[in-house]
Every structure is written in C-alpha cells, then in structure tokens.
Scaffold this active site. Structure first.
Site, mmCIF file in Angstrom:
data_model
loop_
_atom_site.group_PDB
_atom_site.id
_atom_site.type_symbol
_atom_site.label_atom_id
_atom_site.label_comp_id
_atom_site.label_asym_id
_atom_site.label_seq_id
_atom_site.Cartn_x
_atom_site.Cartn_y
_atom_site.Cartn_z
ATOM 1 N N GLY A 19 53.665 41.668 37.332
ATOM 2 C CA GLY A 19 52.621 40.459 38.433
ATOM 3 C C GLY A 19 52.218 39.579 38.734
ATOM 4 N N TYR A 146 38.413 46.482 48.639
ATOM 5 C CA TYR A 146 38.529 45.929 47.238
ATOM 6 C C TYR A 146 37.266 46.406 46.195
ATOM 7 C CZ TYR A 146 40.496 42.288 44.382
ATOM 8 O OH TYR A 146 41.131 42.392 42.605
HETATM 9 P P1 NAP Z 1 49.744 41.021 41.203
HETATM 10 O O1 NAP Z 1 50.687 39.408 41.387
HETATM 11 O O2 NAP Z 1 49.634 41.396 43.257
HETATM 12 O O3 NAP Z 1 50.585 41.846 40.511
HETATM 13 C C1 NAP Z 1 49.734 43.415 41.143
HETATM 14 C C2 NAP Z 1 50.869 44.251 39.858
HETATM 15 O O4 NAP Z 1 50.407 45.553 40.556
HETATM 16 C C3 NAP Z 1 52.462 43.997 40.032
HETATM 17 O O5 NAP Z 1 52.293 44.236 38.688
HETATM 18 C C4 NAP Z 1 52.853 45.526 40.884
HETATM 19 O O6 NAP Z 1 53.778 45.992 40.462
HETATM 20 C C5 NAP Z 1 51.405 46.877 40.190
HETATM 21 N N1 NAP Z 1 50.813 47.372 41.559
HETATM 22 C C6 NAP Z 1 51.202 47.430 42.409
HETATM 23 N N2 NAP Z 1 51.093 49.018 43.192
HETATM 24 C C7 NAP Z 1 50.287 49.179 42.539
HETATM 25 C C8 NAP Z 1 51.052 51.156 42.511
HETATM 26 N N3 NAP Z 1 50.598 51.206 43.425
HETATM 27 N N4 NAP Z 1 51.584 51.401 41.230
HETATM 28 C C9 NAP Z 1 51.607 50.658 40.107
HETATM 29 N N5 NAP Z 1 51.497 49.582 40.140
HETATM 30 C C10 NAP Z 1 51.304 48.862 41.050
HETATM 31 O O7 NAP Z 1 48.367 40.977 40.942
HETATM 32 P P2 NAP Z 1 47.292 39.929 39.729
HETATM 33 O O8 NAP Z 1 47.213 39.044 40.497
HETATM 34 O O9 NAP Z 1 48.668 39.755 38.685
HETATM 35 O O10 NAP Z 1 46.502 41.234 39.510
HETATM 36 C C11 NAP Z 1 46.159 41.748 38.377
HETATM 37 C C12 NAP Z 1 45.252 42.202 38.086
HETATM 38 O O11 NAP Z 1 43.885 41.230 38.389
HETATM 39 C C13 NAP Z 1 44.113 42.995 39.152
HETATM 40 O O12 NAP Z 1 43.954 44.038 38.956
HETATM 41 C C14 NAP Z 1 43.613 42.032 40.158
HETATM 42 O O13 NAP Z 1 42.619 42.881 40.769
HETATM 43 C C15 NAP Z 1 43.079 41.286 38.972
HETATM 44 N N6 NAP Z 1 42.976 40.102 39.369
HETATM 45 C C16 NAP Z 1 43.591 39.085 40.301
HETATM 46 C C17 NAP Z 1 42.752 37.602 40.190
HETATM 47 C C18 NAP Z 1 43.649 36.663 41.047
HETATM 48 O O14 NAP Z 1 43.312 35.835 41.591
HETATM 49 N N7 NAP Z 1 45.158 36.752 40.734
HETATM 50 C C19 NAP Z 1 42.102 37.580 40.258
HETATM 51 C C20 NAP Z 1 40.461 38.746 39.748
HETATM 52 C C21 NAP Z 1 41.289 39.931 39.253
HETATM 53 P P3 NAP Z 1 54.515 45.720 41.601
HETATM 54 O O15 NAP Z 1 55.207 44.085 41.722
HETATM 55 O O16 NAP Z 1 55.975 46.288 40.088
HETATM 56 O O17 NAP Z 1 54.692 46.662 42.973
#
Ligand code: NAP
Ligand code: GDP
Length: 324
Positions: A19, A146
């Site tokens: 991600g 969430y």
């Molecule tokens: P993202 O781009 O949507 O990536 C999500 C990741 O989680 C992907 O690698 C996805 O794998 C994996 N995933 C989702 N469902 C899964 C499952 N059932 N089993 C295994 N893997 C799974 O999100 P991100 O923004 O990088 O977020 C990463 C972390 O940062 C999360 O914990 C999120 O809550 C946190 N966060 C994000 C933000 C933001 O603004 N984006 C802010 C604060 C915190 P696939 O793609 O292969 O399905």
C-alpha cells in the site's frame, strides 16, 4: 535497541507492504540505505495472506518467522467510503489486528509497530490533540467503525506489555499522501482523489468538483517522511505508548489551499467548484507533534507543495499502474 535485536539481525515482516505507506517503507529500506547488513525485509500484500483469516496469518508468520513486525495492513479509505461501510471497517480491522498481534505474541516477535491514525481521536475535544487523549470520548460519527478498531490496538499493546512484557507499540500519522496511494474518485483520501479528479477535469475540459466546503483543516504528511519515521520507531523508540507522526500545528491548512496546490502541480486552469451537498467530515483534528519533536528536534518534513508535486508527477507517469 533491545538486546535481542543486537544479538541477531532483524527479520522484519511488513503487513500491508503493497500500500501507500508500505511502498514508501520499501523505498526507504531498498533505496535509501534503510536496511542494515544481514537484515531480511518482507513486504506482504493481501494476495499472499488475507490477514482477516487466522490460519492464513499463522501460515505467513510460519513462513517468514519475523523477529519484528511493522503492521500496516488494514481496510483503509477516505471519508465517503467510511460513511458507507462503518461496520465493515470495524469488523475487518478488529480481526486483522487481533490476528497479527496475537500471532506475533505466540511466535515470540520482539517488537510490533502498528499504525493508528489521527482520525480516531475524540471528536469533541480541546486542541491540539496529543497521545494521551486517544480514548477521551467518542470519535467522529463518520468513521466510528475504523476508529474503534484502531483504538483497540493501543489497548492490546498495553495488555501484551502488562501480561507478557511485550514491547508492542503504535504510531499515529495524520493524513498521509504520496505515490502508490489509492486515487479512486469515490473511495480515495482527499489529496489522491482530488489529484485524479483534477487530472480528469483538465483532460476533459470540465470543472473540478471538490466535495464539501473546502474549509475543514488537515495536517498532511508525505509517505516517505512517514516511512523514515517508521524506521526510527522500529529501531529506537522504546515506549509502549503511541507517538504522533505529524508536521507542526502551524502547518494545518484548509482543504481549499491544498486544492490550489494540486491545481498548480497539474497546471489546471479550469473552474473549481465546491459541492456543499457532500459531507465535510471532521472540521479539524489538530494534532501536536511535541512528543516527536522532543525525540527528533531536527527531523525535516517534505513541504506540502513539494510532496504534492512529486505525487502528481508520479500519478501522471504511472497512470496505467496506479490504483484508480
Ligand atoms: P493502503 O494504501 O490502502 O494499503 C493497505 C494495505 O493493507 C495494502 O497493502 C493491502 O494489501 C493491505 N490489506 C488490506 N486488507 C488486507 C487483508 N485483509 N489482509 C492482508 N492485507 C490487507 O493504505 P495505507 O494508507 O498504506 O495505510 C497503511 C496503514 O496506515 C493503515 O493501517 C492505515 O490505517 C494507516 N494510516 C493511513 C493514513 C492515510 O492517510 N492513508 C493515515 C493514518 C494512518 P493489498 O493492496 O494487497 O490488498
Ligand atoms: P479524513 O481526513 O479522515 O476526513 O478523510 P479524507 O482524506 O477522505 O478527507 C476528507 C475531507 O476532504 C473532507 O472535508 C471532504 O469534504 C474533503 N474532500 C474534498 N474533496 C474530496 C474528495 O474528492 N474525496 C475525499 N475523500 N475527500 C474530499
């Protein structure tokens, strides 16, 4: 670093490695010298293991035998996806987090760094919000599923320490953006969705539709900065209590200012329309980075206009592979 880390090189498993944040950590590890000699880093995607499923979680831990885990995997989305699927966000994330934390514990993983988010903070609160305030009142209604699932990571970390002495911790980034984000119109976060909308509006000669009034305020952090800070937390940060990863309060800005930066970066000269029939979500969630600054007074954040330009360039150059 603890004694076990010094004794054997780390085998780090990064859940959610495919991600936005996972790809940024992979870049820092592989391209910026973030990997030390002898270390093994594995970046997981859901294709290799669906972490909602306990058996698949156990199997992937058995395969890679990590000593350290960076736990990013989560059901993630922007405001408008949260509003449609709060229950789904709650159930998937509760299960993923319990599977990863409990399997880490059972397999003797030394350290887990999980990821919370500043949108899980109480809605009715004083500002700035700091790490001690996570559980002081209900989160904003738009993303209660969430938020409650994420808050439980902090509770579990305390439990693993109290009952088993495990040093599992969490970081709290504010709004993250960068290459490999989800640029989907409906489900993406604000900057990535608006980059795609701006790109499309320019191509089609139509106005850019921004959802909501543009007045809510946010602190944005570039994914590569989050990744660099993650490595510091993994190697150096020894607390169980979480730490906010954010630019300063003074860098919080209204969405409409970020929209102008996107329009500049993509050279969009058309009309910008604010659709006030759509929800604004949380008006602000101003987070304090005082704790981070006590540890890392000199850390330099990528300026927002520069990060937006880099992300827009990445999106245009990688349109065929970008998540749209
Ligand atoms: P993202 O781009 O949507 O990536 C999500 C990741 O989680 C992907 O690698 C996805 O794998 C994996 N995933 C989702 N469902 C899964 C499952 N059932 N089993 C295994 N893997 C799974 O999100 P991100 O923004 O990088 O977020 C990463 C972390 O940062 C999360 O914990 C999120 O809550 C946190 N966060 C994000 C933000 C933001 O603004 N984006 C802010 C604060 C915190 P696939 O793609 O292969 O399905
Ligand atoms: P949040 O920071 O957790 O609320 O999540 P988002 O990254 O989805 O940001 C939501 C904020 O951006 C709200 O104030 C929305 O009104 C505003 N916004 C404006 N246009 C868009 C858009 O196209 N997509 C999203 N997700 N948010 C938008």
């Amino acid at each position: 670093m603890d004694s076990q880390t010094k004794a054997e090189p780390m085998r780090v498993l990064v859940t959610g490695g495919s991600g936005l944040v996972g790809k940024a950590i992979e870049h820092v590890v592989k391209q910026e010298g973030g990997c030390l000699e002898g270390e093994q880093w594995t970046f997981l995607s859901s294709k290799e293991a669906n972490l909602v499923d306990l058996q698949q979680t156990r199997a992937v831990f058995e395969k890679y035998r990590p000593t350290h885990v960076i736990h990013l995997a989560a059901k993630v989305g922007g405001l408008y996806l949260h509003m449609k699927e709060n229950l789904h966000f709650l159930r998937d994330n509760l299960r993923i987090n319990d599977n990863v934390l409990q399997t880490s514990h059972e397999r003797g993983v030394t350290k887990v760094v999980s990821c919370l988010s500043s949108c899980i903070f109480p809605d009715k609160t004083t500002y700035p919000i700091d790490e001690s305030m996570i559980h002081n009142g209900p989160p904003h209604d738009s993303n209660f599923g969430y938020s409650h699932a994420k808050r439980m990571i902090d509770i579990q970390n305390r439990g693993y320490f109290a009952q088993h002495g495990r040093r599992y911790t969490a970081v709290i980034p504010t709004n993250v953006y960068g290459p490999y984000d989800n640029f989907n119109f409906e489900n993406g976060h604000v900057l990535s969705a608006l980059m795609h909308k701006t790109y499309a509006a320019k191509k089609e000669g139509t106005p850019l539709q921004v959802w909501g009034s543009g007045t809510p305020r946010r602190q944005f952090i570039y994914s590569l900065d989050v990744a660099r800070l993650f490595l510091w937390v993994l190697r150096e940060y020894d607390e169980i209590d979480p730490i906010i990863l954010s630019v300063g309060e003074e860098e919080e800005l209204p969405i409409k200012d970020a929209v102008e930066m996107i329009a500049d970066a993509l050279d969009f000269k058309g009309q910008i329309v604010f659709d006030t029939s759509k929800s604004d979500g949380q008006m602000k969630k101003t987070a304090s980075n005082a704790k981070l600054r006590r540890y890392l007074p000199d850390f330099t954040f990528t300026p927002l206009s520069e990060g937006i330009k880099k992300t827009c360039d990445w999106f245009v150059n990688n349109y065929d592979i970008a998540r749209t």
